[in-house]
Scaffold this motif. Structure first.
Motif, PDB file in Angstrom:
ATOM      1  N   MET A   1       0.833  -1.202   0.000  1.00 30.00           N
ATOM      2  CA  MET A   1       0.000   0.000   0.000  1.00 30.00           C
ATOM      3  C   MET A   1       0.868   1.252   0.000  1.00 30.00           C
ATOM      4  O   MET A   1       0.613   2.208  -0.755  1.00 30.00           O
ATOM      5  CB  MET A   1      -0.920  -0.007   1.224  1.00 30.00           C
ATOM      6  N   ILE A   2       1.914   1.277   0.816  1.00 28.70           N
ATOM      7  CA  ILE A   2       2.822   2.423   0.864  1.00 28.70           C
ATOM      8  C   ILE A   2       3.524   2.615  -0.477  1.00 28.70           C
ATOM      9  O   ILE A   2       3.657   3.738  -0.975  1.00 28.70           O
ATOM     10  CB  ILE A   2       3.843   2.240   2.008  1.00 28.70           C
ATOM     11  N   LEU A   3       3.951   1.517  -1.087  1.00 22.16           N
ATOM     12  CA  LEU A   3       4.631   1.600  -2.386  1.00 22.16           C
ATOM     13  C   LEU A   3       3.677   2.074  -3.486  1.00 22.16           C
ATOM     14  O   LEU A   3       4.098   2.762  -4.419  1.00 22.16           O
ATOM     15  CB  LEU A   3       5.228   0.243  -2.748  1.00 22.16           C
ATOM     16  N   PHE A   4       2.393   1.707  -3.382  1.00 22.72           N
ATOM     17  CA  PHE A   4       1.401   2.213  -4.342  1.00 22.72           C
ATOM     18  C   PHE A   4       1.292   3.735  -4.234  1.00 22.72           C
ATOM     19  O   PHE A   4       1.282   4.440  -5.252  1.00 22.72           O
ATOM     20  CB  PHE A   4       0.030   1.581  -4.094  1.00 22.72           C
ATOM     21  N   ILE A   5       1.190   4.249  -3.012  1.00 26.80           N
ATOM     22  CA  ILE A   5       1.091   5.704  -2.826  1.00 26.80           C
ATOM     23  C   ILE A   5       2.330   6.383  -3.391  1.00 26.80           C
ATOM     24  O   ILE A   5       2.248   7.419  -4.068  1.00 26.80           O
ATOM     25  CB  ILE A   5       0.906   6.049  -1.329  1.00 26.80           C
ATOM     26  N   ASP A   6       3.504   5.794  -3.119  1.00 26.87           N
ATOM     27  CA  ASP A   6       4.759   6.326  -3.659  1.00 26.87           C
ATOM     28  C   ASP A   6       4.755   6.296  -5.182  1.00 26.87           C
ATOM     29  O   ASP A   6       5.186   7.251  -5.838  1.00 26.87           O
ATOM     30  CB  ASP A   6       5.930   5.500  -3.110  1.00 26.87           C
ATOM     31  N   LYS A   7       4.259   5.202  -5.761  1.00 25.80           N
ATOM     32  CA  LYS A   7       4.210   5.049  -7.220  1.00 25.80           C
ATOM     33  C   LYS A   7       3.329   6.117  -7.856  1.00 25.80           C
ATOM     34  O   LYS A   7       3.707   6.730  -8.872  1.00 25.80           O
ATOM     35  CB  LYS A   7       3.687   3.653  -7.572  1.00 25.80           C
TER      36      LYS A   7
ATOM     37  N   GLY B   1      -4.516  -1.051  -7.234  1.00 27.68           N
ATOM     38  CA  GLY B   1      -3.992  -1.776  -8.394  1.00 27.68           C
ATOM     39  C   GLY B   1      -4.861  -1.581  -9.625  1.00 27.68           C
ATOM     40  O   GLY B   1      -4.360  -1.470 -10.752  1.00 27.68           O
ATOM     41  N   PHE B   2      -6.173  -1.505  -9.414  1.00 28.56           N
ATOM     42  CA  PHE B   2      -7.120  -1.256 -10.502  1.00 28.56           C
ATOM     43  C   PHE B   2      -6.866   0.106 -11.148  1.00 28.56           C
ATOM     44  O   PHE B   2      -6.835   0.234 -12.383  1.00 28.56           O
ATOM     45  CB  PHE B   2      -8.544  -1.327  -9.933  1.00 28.56           C
ATOM     46  N   ILE B   3      -6.665   1.119 -10.323  1.00 28.96           N
ATOM     47  CA  ILE B   3      -6.392   2.464 -10.861  1.00 28.96           C
ATOM     48  C   ILE B   3      -5.080   2.458 -11.643  1.00 28.96           C
ATOM     49  O   ILE B   3      -5.001   2.972 -12.769  1.00 28.96           O
ATOM     50  CB  ILE B   3      -6.328   3.506  -9.724  1.00 28.96           C
TER      51      ILE B   3
ATOM     52  N   LEU C   1      -9.707  -7.904 -12.334  1.00 29.02           N
ATOM     53  CA  LEU C   1      -9.381  -6.784 -11.447  1.00 29.02           C
ATOM     54  C   LEU C   1     -10.558  -5.830 -11.298  1.00 29.02           C
ATOM     55  O   LEU C   1     -10.831  -5.339 -10.192  1.00 29.02           O
ATOM     56  CB  LEU C   1      -8.159  -6.046 -11.989  1.00 29.02           C
ATOM     57  N   GLY C   2     -11.277  -5.586 -12.400  1.00 30.04           N
ATOM     58  CA  GLY C   2     -12.449  -4.722 -12.318  1.00 30.04           C
ATOM     59  C   GLY C   2     -13.536  -5.323 -11.441  1.00 30.04           C
ATOM     60  O   GLY C   2     -14.106  -4.641 -10.586  1.00 30.04           O
TER      61      GLY C   2
ATOM     62  N   ASN D   1     -17.992   1.868  -0.699  1.00 32.18           N
ATOM     63  CA  ASN D   1     -17.642   3.261  -1.016  1.00 32.18           C
ATOM     64  C   ASN D   1     -16.261   3.437  -1.663  1.00 32.18           C
ATOM     65  O   ASN D   1     -16.130   4.147  -2.664  1.00 32.18           O
ATOM     66  CB  ASN D   1     -17.739   4.135   0.248  1.00 32.18           C
ATOM     67  N   SER D   2     -15.224   2.786  -1.160  1.00 36.59           N
ATOM     68  CA  SER D   2     -13.875   3.015  -1.699  1.00 36.59           C
ATOM     69  C   SER D   2     -13.711   2.431  -3.096  1.00 36.59           C
ATOM     70  O   SER D   2     -13.102   3.056  -3.970  1.00 36.59           O
ATOM     71  CB  SER D   2     -12.825   2.423  -0.759  1.00 36.59           C
ATOM     72  N   GLY D   3     -14.242   1.225  -3.323  1.00 39.71           N
ATOM     73  CA  GLY D   3     -14.169   0.613  -4.649  1.00 39.71           C
ATOM     74  C   GLY D   3     -14.840   1.468  -5.711  1.00 39.71           C
ATOM     75  O   GLY D   3     -14.220   1.790  -6.740  1.00 39.71           O
ATOM     76  N   PRO D   4     -16.109   1.865  -5.506  1.00 44.33           N
ATOM     77  CA  PRO D   4     -16.759   2.745  -6.482  1.00 44.33           C
ATOM     78  C   PRO D   4     -16.032   4.078  -6.672  1.00 44.33           C
ATOM     79  O   PRO D   4     -16.001   4.620  -7.781  1.00 44.33           O
ATOM     80  CB  PRO D   4     -18.153   2.970  -5.878  1.00 44.33           C
TER      81      PRO D   4
END
Length: 440
Positions: free
Chosen positions: A105-111, A162-164, A184-185, A194-197
């Motif tokens: 999760m942290i690496l995603f935010i960094d990415k 990951g979807f985004i 993935l979708g 709420n977060s997924g939509p």
């Protein structure tokens, strides 16, 4: 190879430290509340309705989730993960995996920060991201350390993030990409209400922007969004969710929820909003942000607001449901931080040291509270396991004081053996009844 490792040595050290911190906290967190329920094939929320519950196994999870879908709610993706780890007699496999998921999760935010700022990786931004999540993820203990809560919030975040990320590339229309987009979708749509939509909304906003600029629509992204809609509808149409959420959504109720959410936002995130506005203003003034980065910030802020305010239509909005909203706001913030400071190492190192000191000041009392609960629960477990009687009496844990404690504000053992968790834990430990007494 050695040169590459040396180049990323600071990142490896920082990520290792974060992993060890999270592993320690996970190891000090035992089973909590719903965990005892998901130890068994799901048949009823009431322990009295199940005479002889069957321990969950991997091949029984689909059947268990079908029952859960019909009776309780449609979050089959999250609870499948929870039940997978509840089949083991030790929590250790989960502790390792969940600590790694936190790093992802942290690496995603960094990415995301690097992608939209067009900057190279700066290892000293990683501690800032960690400290951001430590201080701002709602009810850290419930949403990150609690096995059932982590499955619903932390683990789901890497699916929709990951979807985004998957949809940022204009991918070719081939069988591999089509299959990936569908899976993935679908999983993203079924993560939560709420977060997924909101993640899907962010992808749609990027798709609209591209269509306006280039008059092009990527077929793979379109397929993934359609699949997410199917996953969302299947989750929301769960008979269990429909039955439990059958309330009259009056305009008065929605207005009251909006007012309550607004108050929560001001109380929790006002300084983040101000910081984001100030940094964006500085970045624009010094021309550190291009137009694409600005639009990305706007889209993630819209995703943040969507994830938060969509809860106004729910009968209740516990703070942990805003997990995804905080992540989206954090991504917007770190896009700007990377744009302004991504190329400077020394100032970021100093900022990391300051952030680490702030973290330690917060961590020490939080850890003391978590550790106290851990030892008290260990005592409970030992008394139950060593008892030769089928009717056991144990000392109850003291009331947790820290929101970093997974037991904070969560149902637990009580004094009468007829209490809900007393009955579930009795089934978990295979005794007839568990009573509790308070030592305070």
């Amino acid at each position: 190879m050695c040169l590459k490792i040396r180049k990323h040595s600071w990142s490896l050290v920082i990520l290792t430290v974060i992993f060890l911190i999270m592993l320690l906290l996970n190891l000090k967190t035992l089973y909590v509340a719903d965990d005892y329920v998901y130890r068994f094939v799901y048949r009823s929320p009431s322990p009295t309705a199940i005479a002889h519950p069957e321990q969950i196994k991997t091949w029984l999870i689909p059947y268990s989730m079908w029952n859960h879908y019909l009776i309780w709610n449609g979050r089959f993706v999250a609870h499948s993960i929870v039940q997978y780890f509840m089949q083991f007699n030790s929590k250790f496999p989960f502790d390792i995996c969940s600590s790694l998921v936190y790093l992802i999760m942290i690496l995603f935010i960094d990415k995301f920060g690097r992608h939209f700022s067009n900057k190279k990786h700066n290892p000293f931004i990683l501690p800032l991201i960690f400290v951001f999540t430590w201080f701002y993820l709602p009810y850290f203990g419930q949403s990150v350390l609690w096995l059932s809560g982590s499955g619903n919030y932390l683990w789901m975040s890497i699916i929709y993030l990951g979807f985004i990320l998957f949809n940022f590339k204009n991918r070719a229309t081939d069988p591999t990409n089509i299959t990936s987009a569908i899976i993935l979708g679908f999983l993203t749509g079924a993560t939560n209400e709420n977060s997924g939509p909101a993640a899907v909304l962010i992808v749609l906003l990027f798709m609209i922007k591209r269509f306006i600029q280039e008059q092009k629509i990527n077929l793979i992204s379109t397929i993934s969004v359609i699949a997410s809609g199917i996953g969302f509808m299947i989750m929301m149409l769960s008979p269990g969710s429909q039955a439990r959420g059958n309330i009259h959504r009056t305009w008065t109720l929605i207005q009251n929820n909006i007012a309550g959410i607004f108050k929560l936002m001001i109380g929790q995130w006002i300084w983040l909003y101000l910081l984001l506005i100030i940094l964006v203003g500085i970045a624009i003034f010094f021309r550190k942000l291009n137009i694409d980065a600005i639009w990305a910030i706007v889209f993630f802020v819209i995703g943040h607001l969507a994830a938060v305010y969509s809860m106004a239509f729910s009968p209740e909005y516990p703070a942990r449901t805003f997990f995804g909203g905080v992540i989206f706001l954090g991504i917007a913030l770190f896009i700007v931080i990377y744009a302004l400071f991504g190329e400077v190492k020394q100032p970021m190192m100093l900022a990391s040291i300051v952030a680490a000191i702030c973290f330690l000041v917060s961590f020490i009392p939080a850890y003391q509270d978590i550790n106290l609960t851990y030892h008290q629960m260990q005592t409970e477990y030992q008394i139950i396991e060593k008892s030769r009687s089928k009717k056991v009496t144990v000392p109850l844990i003291t009331m947790p004081k820290s929101q970093y404690n997974a037991n904070y504000g969560v149902i637990a053992l009580d004094t009468p053996p007829t209490a809900l968790m007393n009955q579930w834990e009795a089934k978990f430990f295979q005794v007839d009844q568990i009573s509790g007494y308070r030592t305070e």
